[in-house]
Design a protein around this motif. Structure first.
Motif, short mmCIF file in Angstrom:
data_model
loop_
_atom_site.label_atom_id
_atom_site.label_comp_id
_atom_site.label_asym_id
_atom_site.label_seq_id
_atom_site.Cartn_x
_atom_site.Cartn_y
_atom_site.Cartn_z
N LYS A 191 -29.32 -6.55 22.15
CA LYS A 191 -30.66 -6.05 21.82
C LYS A 191 -31.18 -6.68 20.54
CE LYS A 191 -29.08 -1.77 23.43
NZ LYS A 191 -28.64 -0.49 22.98
N ARG A 192 -30.31 -6.85 19.60
CA ARG A 192 -30.69 -7.47 18.34
C ARG A 192 -31.10 -8.94 18.55
NH1 ARG A 192 -27.30 -7.20 12.71
NH2 ARG A 192 -28.96 -8.25 11.64
N ILE A 193 -30.32 -9.64 19.34
CA ILE A 193 -30.62 -11.04 19.65
C ILE A 193 -31.93 -11.12 20.43
CG2 ILE A 193 -29.83 -13.06 20.95
CD1 ILE A 193 -26.94 -12.12 20.18
N PHE A 194 -32.18 -10.20 21.35
CA PHE A 194 -33.42 -10.17 22.11
C PHE A 194 -34.63 -10.04 21.19
CE2 PHE A 194 -36.72 -7.50 24.10
CZ PHE A 194 -37.14 -8.37 25.10
N PHE A 195 -34.58 -9.13 20.23
CA PHE A 195 -35.72 -8.93 19.34
C PHE A 195 -35.90 -10.07 18.35
CE2 PHE A 195 -35.27 -4.55 20.90
CZ PHE A 195 -36.56 -4.41 21.41
N ILE A 196 -34.82 -10.70 17.95
CA ILE A 196 -34.95 -11.92 17.13
C ILE A 196 -35.66 -13.00 17.94
CG2 ILE A 196 -33.63 -13.81 16.07
CD1 ILE A 196 -31.55 -11.67 15.24
N ALA A 197 -35.29 -13.13 19.20
CA ALA A 197 -35.96 -14.10 20.08
C ALA A 197 -37.44 -13.77 20.24
CB ALA A 197 -35.27 -14.15 21.44
N LEU A 198 -37.79 -12.49 20.29
CA LEU A 198 -39.20 -12.11 20.37
C LEU A 198 -39.97 -12.56 19.13
CD1 LEU A 198 -39.30 -8.51 21.89
CD2 LEU A 198 -40.10 -10.63 22.92
N VAL A 199 -39.38 -12.37 17.97
CA VAL A 199 -40.03 -12.80 16.72
C VAL A 199 -40.24 -14.31 16.74
CG1 VAL A 199 -39.74 -13.00 14.21
CG2 VAL A 199 -39.19 -10.86 15.36
#
Length: 104
Positions: free
Chosen positions: A85-93
């Motif tokens: 989930k953390r990696i997903f949101f970093i990718a969104l940024v």
């Protein structure tokens, strides 16, 4: 050239953020100097990029690189969580930063 300066500003921001953590752990003068140099260079490159790029775009990209990069450095070097989930949101940024580049 402004985009290269902006990316370099973001990388320097990452160095500054990493040195905050390092200084908190070690309390040595080398970390303090690198912290000051990292953030100082970051502001210089950001100011240069903002001579050409719109302020909102430049600031959003700069903070995106700094925040994402800081989180990635934390995962790689400081044993922070590598949850998907953390990696997903970093990718969104990072995706939002690329999107701003495409529309600017």
């Amino acid at each position: 050239m402004a985009w290269a300066a902006l990316i370099l500003a973001g990388i320097c921001e990452m160095v500054g953020v990493a040195m905050i953590n390092k200084l908190h752990q070690d309390r040595n003068w080398q970390s303090a100097v690198l912290l000051i140099l990292g953030f100082g260079a970051s502001f210089v490159f950001l100011a240069y990029a903002m001579e050409t790029l719109p302020m909102g775009t430049a600031y959003a990209i700069w903070t995106g690189i700094g925040a994402s990069g800081g989180a990635i450095l934390g995962m790689l070097f400081y044993n922070e969580s590598k949850d998907w989930k953390r990696i997903f949101f970093i990718a969104l940024v990072l995706g939002a930063a690329v999107g701003l580049k495409l529309v600017s």
